[in-house]
Design a protein around this motif. Structure first.
Motif, PDB file in Angstrom:
ATOM      1  N   ILE A  78     -63.889 -27.663  92.763  1.00 42.47           N
ATOM      2  CA  ILE A  78     -63.472 -28.418  91.577  1.00 42.47           C
ATOM      3  C   ILE A  78     -63.010 -27.462  90.490  1.00 42.47           C
ATOM      4  O   ILE A  78     -62.005 -27.709  89.816  1.00 42.47           O
ATOM      5  CB  ILE A  78     -64.596 -29.342  91.078  1.00 42.47           C
ATOM      6  CG1 ILE A  78     -64.692 -30.532  92.016  1.00 42.47           C
ATOM      7  CG2 ILE A  78     -64.355 -29.787  89.646  1.00 42.47           C
ATOM      8  CD1 ILE A  78     -65.586 -31.632  91.597  1.00 42.47           C
ATOM      9  N   LEU A  79     -63.707 -26.359  90.318  1.00 38.75           N
ATOM     10  CA  LEU A  79     -63.292 -25.373  89.329  1.00 38.75           C
ATOM     11  C   LEU A  79     -61.900 -24.826  89.656  1.00 38.75           C
ATOM     12  O   LEU A  79     -61.037 -24.734  88.781  1.00 38.75           O
ATOM     13  CB  LEU A  79     -64.305 -24.232  89.261  1.00 38.75           C
ATOM     14  CG  LEU A  79     -64.036 -23.153  88.220  1.00 38.75           C
ATOM     15  CD1 LEU A  79     -64.030 -23.758  86.823  1.00 38.75           C
ATOM     16  CD2 LEU A  79     -65.070 -22.058  88.324  1.00 38.75           C
ATOM     17  N   LEU A  80     -61.658 -24.519  90.919  1.00 38.12           N
ATOM     18  CA  LEU A  80     -60.333 -24.048  91.324  1.00 38.12           C
ATOM     19  C   LEU A  80     -59.266 -25.119  91.117  1.00 38.12           C
ATOM     20  O   LEU A  80     -58.142 -24.823  90.716  1.00 38.12           O
ATOM     21  CB  LEU A  80     -60.348 -23.592  92.780  1.00 38.12           C
ATOM     22  CG  LEU A  80     -61.125 -22.313  93.069  1.00 38.12           C
ATOM     23  CD1 LEU A  80     -61.226 -22.073  94.572  1.00 38.12           C
ATOM     24  CD2 LEU A  80     -60.493 -21.129  92.375  1.00 38.12           C
ATOM     25  N   THR A  81     -59.621 -26.373  91.375  1.00 35.60           N
ATOM     26  CA  THR A  81     -58.669 -27.463  91.193  1.00 35.60           C
ATOM     27  C   THR A  81     -58.311 -27.640  89.724  1.00 35.60           C
ATOM     28  O   THR A  81     -57.163 -27.951  89.393  1.00 35.60           O
ATOM     29  CB  THR A  81     -59.232 -28.778  91.767  1.00 35.60           C
ATOM     30  OG1 THR A  81     -59.646 -28.559  93.110  1.00 35.60           O
ATOM     31  CG2 THR A  81     -58.198 -29.869  91.743  1.00 35.60           C
ATOM     32  N   ILE A  82     -59.273 -27.443  88.845  1.00 34.76           N
ATOM     33  CA  ILE A  82     -58.977 -27.520  87.410  1.00 34.76           C
ATOM     34  C   ILE A  82     -57.921 -26.483  87.056  1.00 34.76           C
ATOM     35  O   ILE A  82     -56.985 -26.763  86.297  1.00 34.76           O
ATOM     36  CB  ILE A  82     -60.256 -27.337  86.574  1.00 34.76           C
ATOM     37  CG1 ILE A  82     -61.156 -28.562  86.737  1.00 34.76           C
ATOM     38  CG2 ILE A  82     -59.926 -27.104  85.106  1.00 34.76           C
ATOM     39  CD1 ILE A  82     -62.539 -28.414  86.159  1.00 34.76           C
ATOM     40  N   PHE A  83     -58.029 -25.285  87.623  1.00 31.99           N
ATOM     41  CA  PHE A  83     -57.019 -24.257  87.370  1.00 31.99           C
ATOM     42  C   PHE A  83     -55.650 -24.692  87.902  1.00 31.99           C
ATOM     43  O   PHE A  83     -54.623 -24.432  87.270  1.00 31.99           O
ATOM     44  CB  PHE A  83     -57.421 -22.920  87.985  1.00 31.99           C
ATOM     45  CG  PHE A  83     -58.591 -22.274  87.309  1.00 31.99           C
ATOM     46  CD1 PHE A  83     -58.638 -22.163  85.927  1.00 31.99           C
ATOM     47  CD2 PHE A  83     -59.650 -21.790  88.042  1.00 31.99           C
ATOM     48  CE1 PHE A  83     -59.709 -21.566  85.285  1.00 31.99           C
ATOM     49  CE2 PHE A  83     -60.728 -21.188  87.415  1.00 31.99           C
ATOM     50  CZ  PHE A  83     -60.759 -21.076  86.026  1.00 31.99           C
ATOM     51  N   ILE A  84     -55.622 -25.361  89.049  1.00 27.88           N
ATOM     52  CA  ILE A  84     -54.349 -25.840  89.605  1.00 27.88           C
ATOM     53  C   ILE A  84     -53.742 -26.901  88.689  1.00 27.88           C
ATOM     54  O   ILE A  84     -52.539 -26.897  88.427  1.00 27.88           O
ATOM     55  CB  ILE A  84     -54.538 -26.393  91.032  1.00 27.88           C
ATOM     56  CG1 ILE A  84     -54.891 -25.264  91.998  1.00 27.88           C
ATOM     57  CG2 ILE A  84     -53.285 -27.114  91.513  1.00 27.88           C
ATOM     58  CD1 ILE A  84     -55.279 -25.733  93.379  1.00 27.88           C
ATOM     59  N   VAL A  85     -54.580 -27.813  88.187  1.00 28.95           N
ATOM     60  CA  VAL A  85     -54.077 -28.867  87.304  1.00 28.95           C
ATOM     61  C   VAL A  85     -53.541 -28.263  86.013  1.00 28.95           C
ATOM     62  O   VAL A  85     -52.470 -28.644  85.529  1.00 28.95           O
ATOM     63  CB  VAL A  85     -55.178 -29.914  87.015  1.00 28.95           C
ATOM     64  CG1 VAL A  85     -54.768 -30.863  85.910  1.00 28.95           C
ATOM     65  CG2 VAL A  85     -55.510 -30.682  88.285  1.00 28.95           C
ATOM     66  N   VAL A  86     -54.254 -27.306  85.452  1.00 29.22           N
ATOM     67  CA  VAL A  86     -53.785 -26.647  84.234  1.00 29.22           C
ATOM     68  C   VAL A  86     -52.496 -25.890  84.510  1.00 29.22           C
ATOM     69  O   VAL A  86     -51.561 -25.893  83.705  1.00 29.22           O
ATOM     70  CB  VAL A  86     -54.874 -25.709  83.662  1.00 29.22           C
ATOM     71  CG1 VAL A  86     -54.334 -24.838  82.550  1.00 29.22           C
ATOM     72  CG2 VAL A  86     -56.055 -26.529  83.175  1.00 29.22           C
ATOM     73  N   ALA A  87     -52.421 -25.257  85.660  1.00 30.67           N
ATOM     74  CA  ALA A  87     -51.205 -24.533  86.024  1.00 30.67           C
ATOM     75  C   ALA A  87     -50.092 -25.488  86.433  1.00 30.67           C
ATOM     76  O   ALA A  87     -48.962 -25.049  86.659  1.00 30.67           O
ATOM     77  CB  ALA A  87     -51.497 -23.563  87.167  1.00 30.67           C
ATOM     78  N   GLY A  88     -50.377 -26.765  86.500  1.00 32.60           N
ATOM     79  CA  GLY A  88     -49.370 -27.759  86.858  1.00 32.60           C
ATOM     80  C   GLY A  88     -48.175 -27.749  85.933  1.00 32.60           C
ATOM     81  O   GLY A  88     -47.109 -28.246  86.283  1.00 32.60           O
ATOM     82  N   TYR A  89     -48.347 -27.167  84.763  1.00 33.16           N
ATOM     83  CA  TYR A  89     -47.220 -27.014  83.847  1.00 33.16           C
ATOM     84  C   TYR A  89     -46.113 -26.204  84.513  1.00 33.16           C
ATOM     85  O   TYR A  89     -44.934 -26.453  84.291  1.00 33.16           O
ATOM     86  CB  TYR A  89     -47.689 -26.317  82.565  1.00 33.16           C
ATOM     87  CG  TYR A  89     -46.560 -25.948  81.642  1.00 33.16           C
ATOM     88  CD1 TYR A  89     -45.917 -26.935  80.896  1.00 33.16           C
ATOM     89  CD2 TYR A  89     -46.111 -24.646  81.544  1.00 33.16           C
ATOM     90  CE1 TYR A  89     -44.865 -26.607  80.057  1.00 33.16           C
ATOM     91  CE2 TYR A  89     -45.061 -24.313  80.717  1.00 33.16           C
ATOM     92  CZ  TYR A  89     -44.441 -25.288  79.979  1.00 33.16           C
ATOM     93  OH  TYR A  89     -43.402 -24.968  79.159  1.00 33.16           O
TER      94      TYR A  89
END
Length: 108
Positions: A78-89
């Motif tokens: 989940i922590l890694l996924t949060i980084f992916i979502v933030v990097a979704g920009y």
């Protein structure tokens, strides 16, 4: 439901109710949806297509596993996924999202 009772329940009562009243009676549907969901989330992340949406759906599935009492590597994922979502920009700069954004822009 096992794990939802006792002095230190692993599964919250509200989630146990959802599982007992909705998921278990419809287990045949979930037996199809979960593997397909995992496949499409992985495919979306690998190909870089609809990256942010795929990451969010991965988080939804991961939270369902956590709510159900499974720990394993789920908190780290989940922590890694949060980084992916933030990097979704940055999604759309390379990968399938780049080409999908061009197609959507042409149709507007």
């Amino acid at each position: 439901m096992q794990g939802a009772t006792g002095e230190h329940p692993v599964v919250q009562d509200w989630w146990a109710t959802i599982l007992k009243d909705f998921a278990v009676p419809n287990v045949h549907v979930f037996n199809v949806l979960v593997p397909w969901g995992e496949f499409f989330v992985g495919l979306g992340l690998i190909l870089g297509g609809v990256t942010t949406f795929a990451a969010l759906m991965g988080m939804v599935m991961n939270y369902a596993y956590l709510f159900s009492g499974t720990i394993s590597t789920n908190p780290q994922l989940i922590l890694l996924t949060i980084f992916i979502v933030v990097a979704g920009y940055n999604a759309g700069k390379i990968g399938l999202d780049f080409w999908l954004s061009k197609i959507v822009a042409i149709r507007r």
